[in-house]
Design a protein around this motif. Structure first.
Motif: not given
Length: 293
Positions: A57-81
């Motif tokens: 979900n998404l949260r506003d500046g007061g921590g309340s849930k934004a209306p509607g269905n708000n989803t997503g995904e982030v996938t990452a590979l961080a290569n650290r040397f």
């Protein structure tokens, strides 16, 4: 307070068109957990962080849930040397590191009418100063580095893998081992980020600070288990636009094992975010692979 509603879509998009992982900067909280502040002895190391973030979900500046269905995904590979030398500066081993992140982002914020995706090489990080101290029952680290604005960024595309600004990041942390065998340990690792202006929007994101922490125990068979978490705050409001200050808070569990015979370590962790403001909220999953060369 800026609400994440369709009537304020422009403001909302500028607020979320920054890393879905973090509070408002480059660094991804939750990539370090057990022993996060302990730097290894002199040598060359690779650490690969495979991270998946489910946005619930998404949260506003007061921590309340934004209306509607708000989803997503982030996938990452961080290569650290990582390169640690035997050269001493102020009693610490000197080193340097480089991070090359690969990221894939998909956002479906139906409540805001947003559907966007992007993938590619993210902004690159280089730290020319890494100092690591070691005591019998403690470790400490200081680092100064820079996130370069090298990836693609489009203000109208919230899923952009690039951030559109550069960031100076300072790291300070320490670990304390309750016994000389280092079976019980507590660790805290903090990052302070100072951002430059986004040329495309003329907005300067506010400074941010985060802390990753852990309380861990190494079992007799060498397996490590622990409680982990992170807390991140945007300390200043953005300059150049009306916005709320973002926050992220999470707690979770981690386990790991290191095979000294082959110089290989593997860790797995799960974090649940429970009190976010002005941004995305969800669950983070991480697998870390460490290889000693």
């Amino acid at each position: 307070m800026i609400k994440l509603y369709p009537t304020t879509l422009t403001v909302a998009l500028t607020a979320i068109a920054l890393p879905a992982f973090s509070a408002n900067g480059h660094y991804v909280p939750g990539v370090e957990g057990i022993g996060g502040a302990a730097v290894p002895p002199p040598g060359i190391y690779y650490r690969g962080y495979f991270v998946h973030y489910d946005i619930e979900n998404l949260r506003d500046g007061g921590g309340s849930k934004a209306p509607g269905n708000n989803t997503g995904e982030v996938t990452a590979l961080a290569n650290r040397f990582i390169w640690i030398t035997d050269k001493k500066i102020f009693g610490a081993n000197y080193g340097a590191e480089l991070i090359l992140p690969l990221q894939d982002t998909s956002l479906k914020f139906e409540g805001l009418g947003v559907k966007d995706s992007d993938s590619g090489l993210g902004d690159i990080y280089f730290a020319p100063v890494l100092l690591a101290w070691h005591g019998q029952q403690w470790d400490a680290v200081f680092e100064g580095g820079y996130w370069f604005d090298t990836a693609d960024y489009e203000p109208a595309e919230p899923a952009s893998v690039g951030k559109g600004f550069n960031t100076t990041m300072f790291t300070l942390g320490g670990s304390w081992h309750f016994d000389v065998d280092k079976r019980w340990s507590i660790s805290a690792l903090s990052r302070y980020e100072i951002k430059t202006r986004q040329d495309e929007t003329l907005v300067t994101p506010g400074d941010s600070w985060l802390v990753e922490w852990s309380l861990s125990h190494r079992l007799a068979n060498g397996v490590e288990v622990g409680l982990v978490g992170y807390d991140a705050w945007q300390l200043e409001r953005d300059q150049g636009r009306a916005s709320d200050k973002a926050e992220k808070h999470a707690a979770g569990i981690e386990t790991g094992y290191f095979w000294p015979q082959i110089g290989l370590g593997l860790n797995g962790a799960y974090y649940n975010e429970y009190n976010n403001e002005a941004g995305a909220e969800g669950d983070l999953y991480r697998i870390t692979l460490t290889k000693v060369f």
